[in-house]
Scaffold this motif. Structure first.
Motif, PDB file in Angstrom:
ATOM      1  N   GLN A  69       0.814  -1.008   0.024  1.00  0.00           N
ATOM      2  CA  GLN A  69      -0.072  -0.195   0.080  1.00  0.00           C
ATOM      3  C   GLN A  69       0.850   1.081   0.131  1.00  0.00           C
ATOM      4  O   GLN A  69       2.072   1.299   0.463  1.00  0.00           O
ATOM      5  CB  GLN A  69      -0.719   0.100   1.067  1.00  0.00           C
ATOM      6  N   VAL A  70       0.296   2.468  -0.301  1.00  0.00           N
ATOM      7  CA  VAL A  70       0.837   3.695  -0.187  1.00  0.00           C
ATOM      8  C   VAL A  70      -0.434   4.369   0.576  1.00  0.00           C
ATOM      9  O   VAL A  70      -1.376   4.356   0.377  1.00  0.00           O
ATOM     10  CB  VAL A  70       0.865   4.432  -1.420  1.00  0.00           C
ATOM     11  N   ALA A  71       0.308   4.977   1.746  1.00  0.00           N
ATOM     12  CA  ALA A  71      -0.618   5.676   2.681  1.00  0.00           C
ATOM     13  C   ALA A  71      -0.215   7.092   2.932  1.00  0.00           C
ATOM     14  O   ALA A  71       0.971   7.499   2.673  1.00  0.00           O
ATOM     15  CB  ALA A  71      -0.727   5.052   4.005  1.00  0.00           C
ATOM     16  N   ASN A  72      -1.130   8.076   3.320  1.00  0.00           N
ATOM     17  CA  ASN A  72      -0.963   9.371   3.371  1.00  0.00           C
ATOM     18  C   ASN A  72      -1.181   9.520   5.048  1.00  0.00           C
ATOM     19  O   ASN A  72      -2.267   9.188   5.411  1.00  0.00           O
ATOM     20  CB  ASN A  72      -1.812  10.375   2.552  1.00  0.00           C
ATOM     21  N   VAL A  73      -0.114  10.212   5.572  1.00  0.00           N
ATOM     22  CA  VAL A  73      -0.177  10.687   6.954  1.00  0.00           C
ATOM     23  C   VAL A  73      -0.171  12.118   7.291  1.00  0.00           C
ATOM     24  O   VAL A  73       0.981  12.775   6.833  1.00  0.00           O
ATOM     25  CB  VAL A  73       0.886   9.781   7.728  1.00  0.00           C
ATOM     26  N   THR A  74      -1.238  12.679   7.936  1.00  0.00           N
ATOM     27  CA  THR A  74      -1.291  14.112   7.997  1.00  0.00           C
ATOM     28  C   THR A  74      -0.324  14.353   9.100  1.00  0.00           C
ATOM     29  O   THR A  74       0.103  13.522   9.939  1.00  0.00           O
ATOM     30  CB  THR A  74      -2.725  14.488   8.605  1.00  0.00           C
ATOM     31  N   PRO A  75       0.010  15.715   9.315  1.00  0.00           N
ATOM     32  CA  PRO A  75       0.784  16.288  10.452  1.00  0.00           C
ATOM     33  C   PRO A  75       0.288  15.874  11.760  1.00  0.00           C
ATOM     34  O   PRO A  75       1.075  15.425  12.957  1.00  0.00           O
ATOM     35  CB  PRO A  75       0.898  17.655  10.263  1.00  0.00           C
ATOM     36  N   GLN A  76      -1.067  15.721  11.825  1.00  0.00           N
ATOM     37  CA  GLN A  76      -1.415  15.180  13.152  1.00  0.00           C
ATOM     38  C   GLN A  76      -1.956  13.711  13.353  1.00  0.00           C
ATOM     39  O   GLN A  76      -2.310  12.984  14.283  1.00  0.00           O
ATOM     40  CB  GLN A  76      -3.363  15.624  13.201  1.00  0.00           C
ATOM     41  N   GLY A  77      -1.202  13.001  12.455  1.00  0.00           N
ATOM     42  CA  GLY A  77      -1.108  11.529  12.411  1.00  0.00           C
ATOM     43  C   GLY A  77      -2.137  10.783  11.859  1.00  0.00           C
ATOM     44  O   GLY A  77      -2.257   9.436  12.018  1.00  0.00           O
ATOM     45  N   ARG A  78      -3.167  11.429  11.029  1.00  0.00           N
ATOM     46  CA  ARG A  78      -4.362  10.591  10.439  1.00  0.00           C
ATOM     47  C   ARG A  78      -3.773  10.059   9.491  1.00  0.00           C
ATOM     48  O   ARG A  78      -3.104  10.641   8.417  1.00  0.00           O
ATOM     49  CB  ARG A  78      -5.736  11.770  10.111  1.00  0.00           C
ATOM     50  N   THR A  79      -4.186   8.649   9.237  1.00  0.00           N
ATOM     51  CA  THR A  79      -3.576   7.885   8.151  1.00  0.00           C
ATOM     52  C   THR A  79      -4.671   7.467   7.016  1.00  0.00           C
ATOM     53  O   THR A  79      -5.768   7.088   7.626  1.00  0.00           O
ATOM     54  CB  THR A  79      -2.784   6.511   8.786  1.00  0.00           C
ATOM     55  N   ARG A  80      -4.317   7.647   5.794  1.00  0.00           N
ATOM     56  CA  ARG A  80      -5.286   7.354   4.854  1.00  0.00           C
ATOM     57  C   ARG A  80      -4.567   6.406   3.714  1.00  0.00           C
ATOM     58  O   ARG A  80      -3.601   6.931   3.280  1.00  0.00           O
ATOM     59  CB  ARG A  80      -6.161   8.644   4.261  1.00  0.00           C
ATOM     60  N   VAL A  81      -5.277   5.194   3.549  1.00  0.00           N
ATOM     61  CA  VAL A  81      -4.516   4.421   2.402  1.00  0.00           C
ATOM     62  C   VAL A  81      -5.030   5.070   1.032  1.00  0.00           C
ATOM     63  O   VAL A  81      -6.060   5.483   0.571  1.00  0.00           O
ATOM     64  CB  VAL A  81      -5.173   2.951   2.406  1.00  0.00           C
ATOM     65  N   VAL A  82      -3.935   5.462   0.177  1.00  0.00           N
ATOM     66  CA  VAL A  82      -4.029   6.102  -0.988  1.00  0.00           C
ATOM     67  C   VAL A  82      -4.270   5.120  -1.969  1.00  0.00           C
ATOM     68  O   VAL A  82      -4.896   5.379  -3.233  1.00  0.00           O
ATOM     69  CB  VAL A  82      -2.873   6.897  -1.063  1.00  0.00           C
ATOM     70  N   ALA A  83      -3.486   3.934  -2.272  1.00  0.00           N
ATOM     71  CA  ALA A  83      -3.590   3.041  -3.266  1.00  0.00           C
ATOM     72  C   ALA A  83      -3.055   1.766  -2.627  1.00  0.00           C
ATOM     73  O   ALA A  83      -2.259   1.649  -1.686  1.00  0.00           O
ATOM     74  CB  ALA A  83      -2.624   3.456  -4.327  1.00  0.00           C
ATOM     75  N   THR A  84      -3.329   0.682  -3.316  1.00  0.00           N
ATOM     76  CA  THR A  84      -3.092  -0.679  -3.118  1.00  0.00           C
ATOM     77  C   THR A  84      -2.316  -1.194  -4.283  1.00  0.00           C
ATOM     78  O   THR A  84      -3.290  -1.376  -5.312  1.00  0.00           O
ATOM     79  CB  THR A  84      -4.181  -1.651  -2.327  1.00  0.00           C
ATOM     80  N   LEU A  85      -1.492  -1.779  -4.364  1.00  0.00           N
ATOM     81  CA  LEU A  85      -0.939  -2.631  -5.501  1.00  0.00           C
ATOM     82  C   LEU A  85      -1.528  -3.996  -5.626  1.00  0.00           C
ATOM     83  O   LEU A  85      -1.727  -4.281  -4.542  1.00  0.00           O
ATOM     84  CB  LEU A  85       0.588  -2.710  -5.346  1.00  0.00           C
ATOM     85  N   PRO A  86      -1.659  -4.440  -6.837  1.00  0.00           N
ATOM     86  CA  PRO A  86      -2.252  -5.680  -7.037  1.00  0.00           C
ATOM     87  C   PRO A  86      -1.760  -6.892  -6.313  1.00  0.00           C
ATOM     88  O   PRO A  86      -0.490  -6.695  -6.221  1.00  0.00           O
ATOM     89  CB  PRO A  86      -2.497  -5.755  -8.422  1.00  0.00           C
ATOM     90  N   ALA A  87      -2.399  -7.910  -5.658  1.00  0.00           N
ATOM     91  CA  ALA A  87      -1.722  -9.053  -5.270  1.00  0.00           C
ATOM     92  C   ALA A  87      -1.189  -9.812  -6.268  1.00  0.00           C
ATOM     93  O   ALA A  87      -1.621  -9.954  -7.276  1.00  0.00           O
ATOM     94  CB  ALA A  87      -2.800  -9.711  -4.280  1.00  0.00           C
ATOM     95  N   GLU A  88      -0.044 -10.577  -5.705  1.00  0.00           N
ATOM     96  CA  GLU A  88       0.608 -11.490  -6.491  1.00  0.00           C
ATOM     97  C   GLU A  88       0.324 -12.871  -6.123  1.00  0.00           C
ATOM     98  O   GLU A  88       0.940 -13.056  -4.740  1.00  0.00           O
ATOM     99  CB  GLU A  88       2.112 -11.061  -6.798  1.00  0.00           C
ATOM    100  N   ALA A  89      -0.214 -13.774  -6.594  1.00  0.00           N
ATOM    101  CA  ALA A  89      -0.648 -15.044  -6.119  1.00  0.00           C
ATOM    102  C   ALA A  89       0.641 -15.997  -5.935  1.00  0.00           C
ATOM    103  O   ALA A  89       0.892 -16.772  -4.889  1.00  0.00           O
ATOM    104  CB  ALA A  89      -1.570 -15.845  -7.110  1.00  0.00           C
TER     105      ALA A  89
END
Length: 325
Positions: A69-89
């Motif tokens: 995943q790629v996540a964005n973390v605000t200066p206050q610590g709030r975390t939000r997932v921006v994108a998830t790369l496709p799973a590899e079996a």
């Protein structure tokens, strides 16, 4: 990202707020002050922050290696997932044997680029647009390699990816296309001749008409000049003795560097002459630091908790002075 196979465990929080430094500011005070953890992540969910890019608003974009995943973390610590790369079996990545997201670079228009290592055809560079669309692979890299750190040179319109197994710095058109083995040398390879263990070229940055690369196994910081025609010049060793160095950052226009020393749970100040000293330690809240970013006087340090196995986090500290050298 040295010694990645130790990823495992359950998240917990244990933070101290002391500072250890042998690189005093002009006034004799510690170089960094007020270290604090602004966000704690879930190790069991694979939220192991590996690399970092900063947004104009002061938030941080992190790659969560194991969660893909790629996540964005605000200066206050709030975390939000921006994108998830496709799973590899059936991942077959050398050394790590898993599908992992490593490096990240941000363009001025907000586009994000990441490296994805799977040991399959998905290995390469992926683009994440500002429109919220799904990540898209823009370049394939060798399946027997391990693309790690990533840097963007907007002026030349190219990306550089450091391959930790093949000892290569790949050059990729920003818009995608066929990669070029831009630099390949023993100085970039792991210490072991085997491809089953060890990390060579790891972090990578573009700075002052050169590409800078760390080698985790060899504990070195390297500089590769970019010639006028875009080709690589001779590799220069700028610092040694940086055991377990992961990624790094420049705090100013000069060649001073802050380096994440993951295996010893430290951040080091590396001076232009190659000497270095410790400026942050585990007591400050570090948990296997993997990379560093600097904006103004704020230093950001993600930690993946690979050996501590507790409290993967994002730590910030304040610099007491600016760097011009």
């Amino acid at each position: 990202m040295p010694r990645l196979p130790r990823l495992a465990g359950v998240a917990a929080a244990a933070v101290g707020l002391s500072v250890l430094t042998s690189a005093p500011a002009v006034s004799g005070e510690p170089l960094m002050s007020a270290p604090r953890v602004v966000a704690h992540f879930d190790l069991a969910a694979g939220q192991t922050p590996e690399n970092i890019a900063l947004e104009p608003d002061g938030s941080a974009d992190l790659t969560f290696a194991s969660a893909r995943q790629v996540a964005n973390v605000t200066p206050q610590g709030r975390t939000r997932v921006v994108a998830t790369l496709p799973a590899e079996a059936h991942p077959d990545t050398p050394v790590v044997h898993d599908a992992l997201v490593f490096g990240i670079a941000r363009a001025q228009d907000g586009t994000l680029y990441v490296t994805y290592a799977t040991g399959t055809g998905r290995t390469g560079v992926w683009r994440i647009g500002r429109d919220g669309s799904a990540p898209r692979q823009i370049a394939r890299l060798p399946t027997d390699g391990l693309p790690n750190g990533l840097a963007l040179d907007e002026r030349r319109g190219v990306l550089y990816a450091a391959d930790s197994v093949l000892g290569t710095v790949w050059r990729i058109p920003r818009d995608g296309g066929t990669p070029t083995a831009w630099a390949r040398a023993s100085a970039l390879r792991p210490a072991s001749a085997r491809r089953t263990d060890g990390f060579g070229a790891n972090g990578v940055k573009v700075h002052r008409d050169a590409v800078w690369v760390s080698n985790s196994d060899r504990g070195t910081l390297l500089r590769i000049p970019v010639r006028a025609d875009g080709s690589a010049g001779a590799i220069e060793t700028r610092a040694t003795g940086l055991d377990g160095i992961d990624d790094f950052a420049f705090p100013g226009p000069g060649t001073t560097v802050f380096a994440a020393l993951s295996e010893s749970n430290r951040v080091a100040l590396v001076r232009p002459d190659g000497t270095h000293s410790v400026v942050l330690v585990q007591r400050d809240g570090l948990s296997d630091p993997t990379s560093v970013a600097v904006r103004g006087r704020t230093v950001y340090v993600p930690g993946a908790a690979r050996s501590t196995r507790k409290d993967p986090n994002l730590l910030v500290a304040q610099l007491r002075r600016h760097f011009s050298r």
